[in-house]
Design a protein around this motif. Structure first.
Motif, PDB file in Angstrom:
ATOM      1  N   TRP A   1       0.833  -1.208   0.000  1.00 19.57           N
ATOM      2  CA  TRP A   1       0.000   0.000   0.000  1.00 19.57           C
ATOM      3  C   TRP A   1       0.863   1.252   0.000  1.00 19.57           C
ATOM      4  CZ3 TRP A   1      -4.486  -0.274  -1.780  1.00 19.57           C
ATOM      5  CH2 TRP A   1      -5.247  -1.440  -1.622  1.00 19.57           C
ATOM      6  N   LEU A   2       1.973   1.217   0.732  1.00 16.51           N
ATOM      7  CA  LEU A   2       2.863   2.378   0.753  1.00 16.51           C
ATOM      8  C   LEU A   2       3.468   2.620  -0.626  1.00 16.51           C
ATOM      9  CD1 LEU A   2       4.563   1.841   4.209  1.00 16.51           C
ATOM     10  CD2 LEU A   2       2.983   3.680   3.566  1.00 16.51           C
ATOM     11  N   THR A   3       3.809   1.554  -1.308  1.00 19.27           N
ATOM     12  CA  THR A   3       4.341   1.685  -2.662  1.00 19.27           C
ATOM     13  C   THR A   3       3.297   2.305  -3.591  1.00 19.27           C
ATOM     14  OG1 THR A   3       5.762  -0.231  -2.278  1.00 19.27           O
ATOM     15  CG2 THR A   3       5.424   0.416  -4.559  1.00 19.27           C
ATOM     16  N   LEU A   4       2.040   1.878  -3.460  1.00 22.42           N
ATOM     17  CA  LEU A   4       0.958   2.478  -4.244  1.00 22.42           C
ATOM     18  C   LEU A   4       0.765   3.949  -3.897  1.00 22.42           C
ATOM     19  CD1 LEU A   4      -1.820  -0.254  -4.325  1.00 22.42           C
ATOM     20  CD2 LEU A   4      -0.813   0.907  -6.291  1.00 22.42           C
ATOM     21  N   LEU A   5       0.844   4.262  -2.608  1.00 23.31           N
ATOM     22  CA  LEU A   5       0.700   5.653  -2.173  1.00 23.31           C
ATOM     23  C   LEU A   5       1.791   6.519  -2.796  1.00 23.31           C
ATOM     24  CD1 LEU A   5      -0.547   7.911  -0.493  1.00 23.31           C
ATOM     25  CD2 LEU A   5       0.798   7.084   1.459  1.00 23.31           C
ATOM     26  N   ILE A   6       3.010   6.012  -2.820  1.00 24.79           N
ATOM     27  CA  ILE A   6       4.119   6.756  -3.420  1.00 24.79           C
ATOM     28  C   ILE A   6       3.864   6.970  -4.916  1.00 24.79           C
ATOM     29  CG2 ILE A   6       6.576   6.634  -4.020  1.00 24.79           C
ATOM     30  CD1 ILE A   6       6.915   5.181  -1.244  1.00 24.79           C
ATOM     31  N   GLU A   7       3.341   5.944  -5.594  1.00 17.87           N
ATOM     32  CA  GLU A   7       3.012   6.086  -7.020  1.00 17.87           C
ATOM     33  C   GLU A   7       1.960   7.181  -7.226  1.00 17.87           C
ATOM     34  OE1 GLU A   7       0.883   3.631 -10.658  1.00 17.87           O
ATOM     35  OE2 GLU A   7       1.340   2.551  -8.805  1.00 17.87           O
ATOM     36  N   PHE A   8       0.925   7.164  -6.394  1.00 13.51           N
ATOM     37  CA  PHE A   8      -0.130   8.169  -6.504  1.00 13.51           C
ATOM     38  C   PHE A   8       0.424   9.556  -6.193  1.00 13.51           C
ATOM     39  CE2 PHE A   8      -3.668  10.674  -4.754  1.00 13.51           C
ATOM     40  CZ  PHE A   8      -4.555  10.603  -5.817  1.00 13.51           C
ATOM     41  N   TRP A   9       1.262   9.643  -5.178  1.00 20.62           N
ATOM     42  CA  TRP A   9       1.875  10.899  -4.762  1.00 20.62           C
ATOM     43  C   TRP A   9       2.658  11.502  -5.927  1.00 20.62           C
ATOM     44  CZ3 TRP A   9       4.741  10.977   0.559  1.00 20.62           C
ATOM     45  CH2 TRP A   9       5.107  12.282   0.883  1.00 20.62           C
ATOM     46  N   ALA A  10       3.467  10.673  -6.573  1.00 21.25           N
ATOM     47  CA  ALA A  10       4.264  11.156  -7.703  1.00 21.25           C
ATOM     48  C   ALA A  10       3.355  11.638  -8.842  1.00 21.25           C
ATOM     49  CB  ALA A  10       5.200  10.057  -8.198  1.00 21.25           C
ATOM     50  N   GLN A  11       2.290  10.888  -9.078  1.00 27.39           N
ATOM     51  CA  GLN A  11       1.338  11.289 -10.123  1.00 27.39           C
ATOM     52  C   GLN A  11       0.674  12.615  -9.757  1.00 27.39           C
ATOM     53  OE1 GLN A  11       0.931   9.919 -13.060  1.00 27.39           O
ATOM     54  NE2 GLN A  11      -0.698  11.305 -13.677  1.00 27.39           N
ATOM     55  N   ALA A  12       0.280  12.756  -8.494  1.00 26.50           N
ATOM     56  CA  ALA A  12      -0.376  13.993  -8.042  1.00 26.50           C
ATOM     57  C   ALA A  12       0.571  15.182  -8.138  1.00 26.50           C
ATOM     58  CB  ALA A  12      -0.882  13.825  -6.613  1.00 26.50           C
ATOM     59  N   ALA A  13       1.848  14.957  -7.902  1.00 30.25           N
ATOM     60  CA  ALA A  13       2.822  16.044  -8.002  1.00 30.25           C
ATOM     61  C   ALA A  13       2.955  16.535  -9.446  1.00 30.25           C
ATOM     62  CB  ALA A  13       4.184  15.582  -7.478  1.00 30.25           C
ATOM     63  N   ARG A  14       2.722  15.632 -10.412  1.00 27.13           N
ATOM     64  CA  ARG A  14       2.828  15.990 -11.830  1.00 27.13           C
ATOM     65  C   ARG A  14       1.519  16.501 -12.417  1.00 27.13           C
ATOM     66  NH1 ARG A  14       5.903  11.086 -11.958  1.00 27.13           N
ATOM     67  NH2 ARG A  14       4.020   9.970 -12.520  1.00 27.13           N
ATOM     68  N   ASP A  15       0.403  16.092 -11.824  1.00 27.53           N
ATOM     69  CA  ASP A  15      -0.903  16.356 -12.422  1.00 27.53           C
ATOM     70  C   ASP A  15      -1.663  17.409 -11.613  1.00 27.53           C
ATOM     71  OD1 ASP A  15      -3.565  16.298 -13.302  1.00 27.53           O
ATOM     72  OD2 ASP A  15      -3.573  14.125 -13.543  1.00 27.53           O
ATOM     73  N   PRO A  16      -1.842  18.616 -12.175  1.00 25.92           N
ATOM     74  CA  PRO A  16      -2.523  19.682 -11.434  1.00 25.92           C
ATOM     75  C   PRO A  16      -3.971  19.348 -11.071  1.00 25.92           C
ATOM     76  CG  PRO A  16      -1.927  20.423 -13.657  1.00 25.92           C
ATOM     77  CD  PRO A  16      -1.390  19.038 -13.498  1.00 25.92           C
ATOM     78  N   LYS A  17      -4.597  18.373 -11.752  1.00 23.08           N
ATOM     79  CA  LYS A  17      -5.964  17.975 -11.400  1.00 23.08           C
ATOM     80  C   LYS A  17      -5.978  17.082 -10.159  1.00 23.08           C
ATOM     81  CE  LYS A  17      -7.642  18.239 -16.115  1.00 23.08           C
ATOM     82  NZ  LYS A  17      -7.928  17.458 -17.303  1.00 23.08           N
TER      83      LYS A  17
END
Length: 191
Positions: A101-117
């Motif tokens: 789950w932490l690995t998934l959270l990190i993936e989402f975090w990185a995506q959120a940092a790139r995606d203004p939406k």
């Protein structure tokens, strides 16, 4: 897979999404696949969630947040000079038990940092986390008659940064981080 009778649609979608996200990751998971896994349509997804990010955040709430509550309670109730040990033990268990789950959270975090939406959705979750930790720190300080080195909200930000950094280090190299290092760092920070 067919949704079990009597299981609310939202609950079925969150459970199915958890399985799909673990299998495929945030990026590769699709709402169509999640709906099919739940035995539902994509319309059912959209009638319960604004999109994949909202569904993912609901999955996180169900799979990570209960473990965070255990850490908060350890921090709330630990004796004055035992905070690091108490929370450190819970943190080690958290990283071990929630690794995927932490690995998934990190993936989402990185995506959120790139995606203004996505960024505002992640920021909203992060603000709730920061507020919960600030409340725990303020409550603990009041109970023990301690003064905090920084305002509780700022200290919460530092604790989050330390916790996330240590989690990433342990995920990357589990043997490279001493098992009591996080607890000792918390003691230095929170005295």
């Amino acid at each position: 897979m067919v949704v079990a009778r009597g299981v609310p649609t939202r609950e079925a979608l969150v459970a199915a999404a958890a399985r799909v996200f673990l299998r495929r990751g945030f990026q590769r998971a699709s709402l169509r696949e999640i709906a099919a896994e739940a035995g539902l349509t994509t319309g059912a997804v959209y009638s319960n969630f604004a999109g994949k990010a909202d569904l993912f955040l609901a999955v996180l709430e169900e799979n990570i947040d209960p473990r965070l509550e255990v850490m908060y309670e350890a921090a709330r109730t630990a004796p004055q000079r035992r905070l690091g040990a108490a929370v450190g033990e819970e943190f080690a268990a958290y990283v071990r038990q929630q690794r995927r789950w932490l690995t998934l959270l990190i993936e989402f975090w990185a995506q959120a940092a790139r995606d203004p939406k996505l960024r505002p959705k992640f920021a909203e979750r992060h603000a709730k986390l920061r507020s919960a930790i600030a409340d725990v720190l303020a409550e603990r300080a009041a109970r023990l008659g301690l003064s905090l080195a920084l305002p509780a909200d700022q200290l919460a930000t530092v604790v989050i940064a330390l916790t996330n950094g240590m989690a990433v280090e342990q995920l990357a190299d589990p043997h490279g981080v001493g098992k009591d290092l996080y607890g000792r760092a918390l003691d230095l920070l929170l005295g």
